[in-house]
Design an enzyme around this catalytic site. Sequence first.
Site, PDB file in Angstrom:
ATOM      1  CB  SER A 278      20.336 -40.359-111.219  1.00 39.74           C
ATOM      2  OG  SER A 278      21.228 -39.546-111.910  1.00 39.74           O
TER       3      SER A 278
ATOM      4  CE  LYS B 213      22.980 -36.383-109.485  1.00 40.78           C
ATOM      5  NZ  LYS B 213      22.196 -37.617-109.376  1.00 40.78           N
TER       6      LYS B 213
END
Lengths: 164, 153
Positions: free
Chosen positions: A44, A86
Amino acid sequence: MSLTARVIFGPNPRRTAVRVLVLAGMSLITFNWVLLPIRTQGISMVPTYQSGKFTFVNRLAFAYGRPNRGDIVAIRLAGLHVVYVKRIIGLPGERVEIIEGQVHVNGKPMLERYVAADRRPWNYAEVTLTPTEYFVIGDNRSMRVSDHDFGRVERSRLVGRLLF
Amino acid sequence: MIGLAGFFGLRALYPNDERLINQRLFALRDDVNSGATETFSSVARAAQIGTFFTEDVVVDLGQGTAPIVGRETLMGMAARLEPRTTAFRLELDDVGARLAPDGRTADVSLTVSFVLRTVSTGGESVDAREFSLGMTKDGVWRIARVTAVDTLK
């Protein structure tokens, strides 16, 4: 003292013992309260982080300063053994929306140089962040949106900023 | 030294409820994972997994899915899922149990990692989720409620 013992403990064993204890104490403090070692798993955060990369989270990064846009952060789940990694794209009070893969903050398109060109046309309805919320997302936008975890996160879940 | 040995010996012989809950959850993990390698009928395995849950268990995975209600429903799903789990592994981390004052119920928070192995490449992908469990004690600790926690909303 035998030669082997002299090589292991040095000319002054007491001083060596003190050094070992100090080193052990410093390591304990560093890796319990300052740096969290992590190994990324998954795609990701590609291309910024490939799966399997080893790095550290600076847990003191937000002790005196606030998280900024563009910071790559670790986000706690139930504890610290497994964390999300993230990037912060939205700050408290801002409006965030994704239209055809383009992130908009407060209605303006956001320039994201870290995202590869092959981004998919994700869509995400506009949300307004509360005073304690940040909006986080991974750098890999070539994934299907359903396979990618992103969204609003509470400030209290931010563990720290990744060192490198 | 003798005191320490006695302390750890007593802890092993008479584990407290938090340790019992931990052991129970890791036993469930082992049972789920064992299905991937051992020749065990899927129905028998589902029945074994069912013993970890109360009859009226409610599993709420969130994200717009309807809750799964009842042990029988859950066992049926586990039996149907079995053939798909050959390359699947479950891991538990950060298990934290908080016992209610009555000692009969407990809230547990934990991170569950679903590790999927791609047979063709041998690579693994991990999907980690935080869950909140409600557990009750009727002789042994059983899971009465499973709720997925939205870390990212």
